[in-house]
Design a protein around this motif. Structure first.
Motif, PDB file in Angstrom:
ATOM      1  N   MET A   1       0.860  -1.180   0.000  1.00  9.12           N
ATOM      2  CA  MET A   1       0.000   0.000   0.000  1.00  9.12           C
ATOM      3  C   MET A   1       0.896   1.228   0.000  1.00  9.12           C
ATOM      4  O   MET A   1       1.609   1.481   0.974  1.00  9.12           O
ATOM      5  CB  MET A   1      -0.915   0.003   1.234  1.00  9.12           C
ATOM      6  CG  MET A   1      -1.860  -1.172   1.330  1.00  9.12           C
ATOM      7  SD  MET A   1      -2.671  -1.296   2.959  1.00  9.12           S
ATOM      8  CE  MET A   1      -3.544   0.272   2.989  1.00  9.12           C
ATOM      9  N   PHE A   2       0.877   1.970  -1.102  1.00  9.38           N
ATOM     10  CA  PHE A   2       1.725   3.152  -1.266  1.00  9.38           C
ATOM     11  C   PHE A   2       0.789   4.353  -1.338  1.00  9.38           C
ATOM     12  O   PHE A   2       0.163   4.604  -2.362  1.00  9.38           O
ATOM     13  CB  PHE A   2       2.554   3.001  -2.541  1.00  9.38           C
ATOM     14  CG  PHE A   2       3.811   3.818  -2.589  1.00  9.38           C
ATOM     15  CD1 PHE A   2       4.285   4.500  -1.485  1.00  9.38           C
ATOM     16  CD2 PHE A   2       4.548   3.893  -3.766  1.00  9.38           C
ATOM     17  CE1 PHE A   2       5.453   5.251  -1.545  1.00  9.38           C
ATOM     18  CE2 PHE A   2       5.716   4.627  -3.850  1.00  9.38           C
ATOM     19  CZ  PHE A   2       6.169   5.303  -2.727  1.00  9.38           C
ATOM     20  N   ASP A   3       0.688   5.090  -0.241  1.00  9.98           N
ATOM     21  CA  ASP A   3      -0.358   6.084  -0.040  1.00  9.98           C
ATOM     22  C   ASP A   3       0.133   7.501  -0.329  1.00  9.98           C
ATOM     23  O   ASP A   3       0.951   8.043   0.418  1.00  9.98           O
ATOM     24  CB  ASP A   3      -0.872   5.983   1.399  1.00  9.98           C
ATOM     25  CG  ASP A   3      -2.042   6.901   1.691  1.00  9.98           C
ATOM     26  OD1 ASP A   3      -2.544   7.546   0.759  1.00  9.98           O
ATOM     27  OD2 ASP A   3      -2.451   6.964   2.868  1.00  9.98           O
ATOM     28  N   SER A   4      -0.378   8.093  -1.395  1.00 12.34           N
ATOM     29  CA  SER A   4       0.039   9.444  -1.765  1.00 12.34           C
ATOM     30  C   SER A   4      -0.544  10.519  -0.856  1.00 12.34           C
ATOM     31  O   SER A   4      -0.058  11.651  -0.828  1.00 12.34           O
ATOM     32  CB  SER A   4      -0.369   9.742  -3.215  1.00 12.34           C
ATOM     33  OG  SER A   4      -1.778   9.667  -3.365  1.00 12.34           O
ATOM     34  N   GLU A   5      -1.588  10.179  -0.091  1.00 11.46           N
ATOM     35  CA  GLU A   5      -2.244  11.156   0.773  1.00 11.46           C
ATOM     36  C   GLU A   5      -1.819  11.028   2.241  1.00 11.46           C
ATOM     37  O   GLU A   5      -2.188  11.860   3.071  1.00 11.46           O
ATOM     38  CB  GLU A   5      -3.768  11.002   0.681  1.00 11.46           C
ATOM     39  CG  GLU A   5      -4.332  11.141  -0.725  1.00 11.46           C
ATOM     40  CD  GLU A   5      -4.063  12.504  -1.327  1.00 11.46           C
ATOM     41  OE1 GLU A   5      -4.041  13.495  -0.558  1.00 11.46           O
ATOM     42  OE2 GLU A   5      -3.839  12.583  -2.547  1.00 11.46           O
ATOM     43  N   GLY A   6      -1.081   9.970   2.577  1.00 12.09           N
ATOM     44  CA  GLY A   6      -0.706   9.736   3.967  1.00 12.09           C
ATOM     45  C   GLY A   6       0.253  10.786   4.501  1.00 12.09           C
ATOM     46  O   GLY A   6       0.970  11.445   3.748  1.00 12.09           O
ATOM     47  N   PRO A   7       0.293  10.951   5.823  1.00 15.54           N
ATOM     48  CA  PRO A   7       1.121  11.988   6.440  1.00 15.54           C
ATOM     49  C   PRO A   7       2.593  11.612   6.541  1.00 15.54           C
ATOM     50  O   PRO A   7       2.969  10.454   6.367  1.00 15.54           O
ATOM     51  CB  PRO A   7       0.514  12.110   7.840  1.00 15.54           C
ATOM     52  CG  PRO A   7       0.047  10.719   8.145  1.00 15.54           C
ATOM     53  CD  PRO A   7      -0.476  10.188   6.835  1.00 15.54           C
ATOM     54  N   ARG A   8       3.398  12.592   6.833  1.00 12.67           N
ATOM     55  CA  ARG A   8       4.814  12.372   7.141  1.00 12.67           C
ATOM     56  C   ARG A   8       4.931  12.196   8.654  1.00 12.67           C
ATOM     57  O   ARG A   8       4.805  13.156   9.405  1.00 12.67           O
ATOM     58  CB  ARG A   8       5.656  13.558   6.689  1.00 12.67           C
ATOM     59  CG  ARG A   8       7.159  13.403   6.967  1.00 12.67           C
ATOM     60  CD  ARG A   8       7.894  14.717   6.725  1.00 12.67           C
ATOM     61  NE  ARG A   8       9.331  14.573   6.837  1.00 12.67           N
ATOM     62  CZ  ARG A   8      10.016  14.551   7.981  1.00 12.67           C
ATOM     63  NH1 ARG A   8       9.361  14.642   9.144  1.00 12.67           N
ATOM     64  NH2 ARG A   8      11.339  14.441   7.978  1.00 12.67           N
ATOM     65  N   THR A   9       5.168  10.970   9.099  1.00 14.50           N
ATOM     66  CA  THR A   9       5.356  10.725  10.529  1.00 14.50           C
ATOM     67  C   THR A   9       6.834  10.759  10.898  1.00 14.50           C
ATOM     68  O   THR A   9       7.190  10.988  12.049  1.00 14.50           O
ATOM     69  CB  THR A   9       4.776   9.365  10.949  1.00 14.50           C
ATOM     70  OG1 THR A   9       5.571   8.308  10.377  1.00 14.50           O
ATOM     71  CG2 THR A   9       3.331   9.225  10.494  1.00 14.50           C
ATOM     72  N   GLY A  10       7.692  10.489   9.904  1.00  8.05           N
ATOM     73  CA  GLY A  10       9.126  10.448  10.166  1.00  8.05           C
ATOM     74  C   GLY A  10       9.591   9.132  10.755  1.00  8.05           C
ATOM     75  O   GLY A  10      10.770   8.980  11.093  1.00  8.05           O
ATOM     76  N   HIS A  11       8.673   8.170  10.888  1.00  4.68           N
ATOM     77  CA  HIS A  11       9.002   6.874  11.485  1.00  4.68           C
ATOM     78  C   HIS A  11       8.652   5.747  10.521  1.00  4.68           C
ATOM     79  O   HIS A  11       7.610   5.788   9.866  1.00  4.68           O
ATOM     80  CB  HIS A  11       8.248   6.682  12.797  1.00  4.68           C
ATOM     81  CG  HIS A  11       8.524   7.744  13.811  1.00  4.68           C
ATOM     82  ND1 HIS A  11       9.696   7.818  14.529  1.00  4.68           N
ATOM     83  CD2 HIS A  11       7.771   8.803  14.209  1.00  4.68           C
ATOM     84  CE1 HIS A  11       9.666   8.856  15.334  1.00  4.68           C
ATOM     85  NE2 HIS A  11       8.507   9.476  15.161  1.00  4.68           N
ATOM     86  N   TYR A  12       9.499   4.730  10.475  1.00  5.66           N
ATOM     87  CA  TYR A  12       9.254   3.584   9.601  1.00  5.66           C
ATOM     88  C   TYR A  12      10.093   2.416  10.072  1.00  5.66           C
ATOM     89  O   TYR A  12      11.049   2.584  10.844  1.00  5.66           O
ATOM     90  CB  TYR A  12       9.588   3.928   8.150  1.00  5.66           C
ATOM     91  CG  TYR A  12      10.997   4.435   7.940  1.00  5.66           C
ATOM     92  CD1 TYR A  12      12.051   3.550   7.709  1.00  5.66           C
ATOM     93  CD2 TYR A  12      11.292   5.804   7.987  1.00  5.66           C
ATOM     94  CE1 TYR A  12      13.356   4.012   7.531  1.00  5.66           C
ATOM     95  CE2 TYR A  12      12.578   6.271   7.817  1.00  5.66           C
ATOM     96  CZ  TYR A  12      13.607   5.368   7.588  1.00  5.66           C
ATOM     97  OH  TYR A  12      14.896   5.815   7.431  1.00  5.66           O
TER      98      TYR A  12
END
Length: 216
Positions: free
Chosen positions: A154-165
């Motif tokens: 799932m590659f979400d263009s609308e998702g936020p930048r959380t800075g964590h992964y």
């Protein structure tokens, strides 16, 4: 670090461009038409990637390939683009960073089944994944420095930048909700983190983050 970003006006490219600029990297947007850029006041090179020369890329330490064909029938261009970039980078110390496909990732512990081979993988993405896999193989057979980063399923263009992964190698990884998910914004964070730290040289890796929308 001087970065040349191919397809800087695209979905992935525009997020990577913003992330690189936010961290004050020296980045040049390489685009067919600079009028399509979503970021203002950035150095640009208006040129088709297939026409890039050794002289064009001489100023850069890193070249990011975020190219994605518009039409599925043109998916084979992933291979042609990759081979052209390899050809003009061979014999240099420059690094090529490729925005890859989730379809290239394995889904089993034995590394025998790739996501693109799964029955639920979207048919319209399968062709692109096949050519991205060939691009990956060409990189492995080359003499250049490279990194290939595959997004989650799932590659979400609308998702936020959380800075964590979280990071995986050749196998699909999932978040705490058991979703293989990454926002474009967090993917861009991972790209620049890798360029700054060089933890995955001449290899494929992947990232996933929390699906904030569905968790809330």
């Amino acid at each position: 670090m001087k970065i040349g970003l191919i397809a800087a006006s695209g979905k992935a490219g525009s997020h990577i461009l913003r992330e690189a600029l936010m961290r004050e990297h020296d980045v040049t947007a390489i685009v067919m038409n600079k009028a399509n850029l979503r970021v203002n006041d950035v150095e640009t090179l208006e040129k088709d990637l297939f026409h890039l020369t050794r002289e064009d890329i001489e100023p850069f330490d890193v070249l990011i390939n975020a190219f994605a064909p518009i039409n599925n029938d043109d998916a084979y261009l992933h291979v042609e683009a990759g081979r052209h970039l390899i050809s003009i980078m061979e014999g240099t110390e420059k690094k090529l960073f490729v925005v890859g496909s989730s379809g290239c990732l394995y889904v089993d512990k034995d590394h025998s089944i790739r996501l693109m081979e799964h029955k639920d993988y979207p048919e319209h993405l399968r062709e692109s994944a096949k050519y991205q896999l060939q691009n990956l193989q060409d990189l492995k057979n080359s003499s250049i420095k490279w990194t290939f980063l595959s997004p989650s399923a799932m590659f979400d263009s609308e998702g936020p930048r959380t800075g964590h992964y979280i990071i995986g190698s050749q196998r699909l990884v999932v978040n705490s909700q058991f979703n293989s998910y990454i926002s474009y914004a967090d993917f861009a964070v991972a790209v620049i983190d890798e360029l700054e730290n060089s933890n995955h040289v001449n290899t494929l890796f992947t990232v996933a983050s929390e699906n904030v929308t569905s968790a809330s």
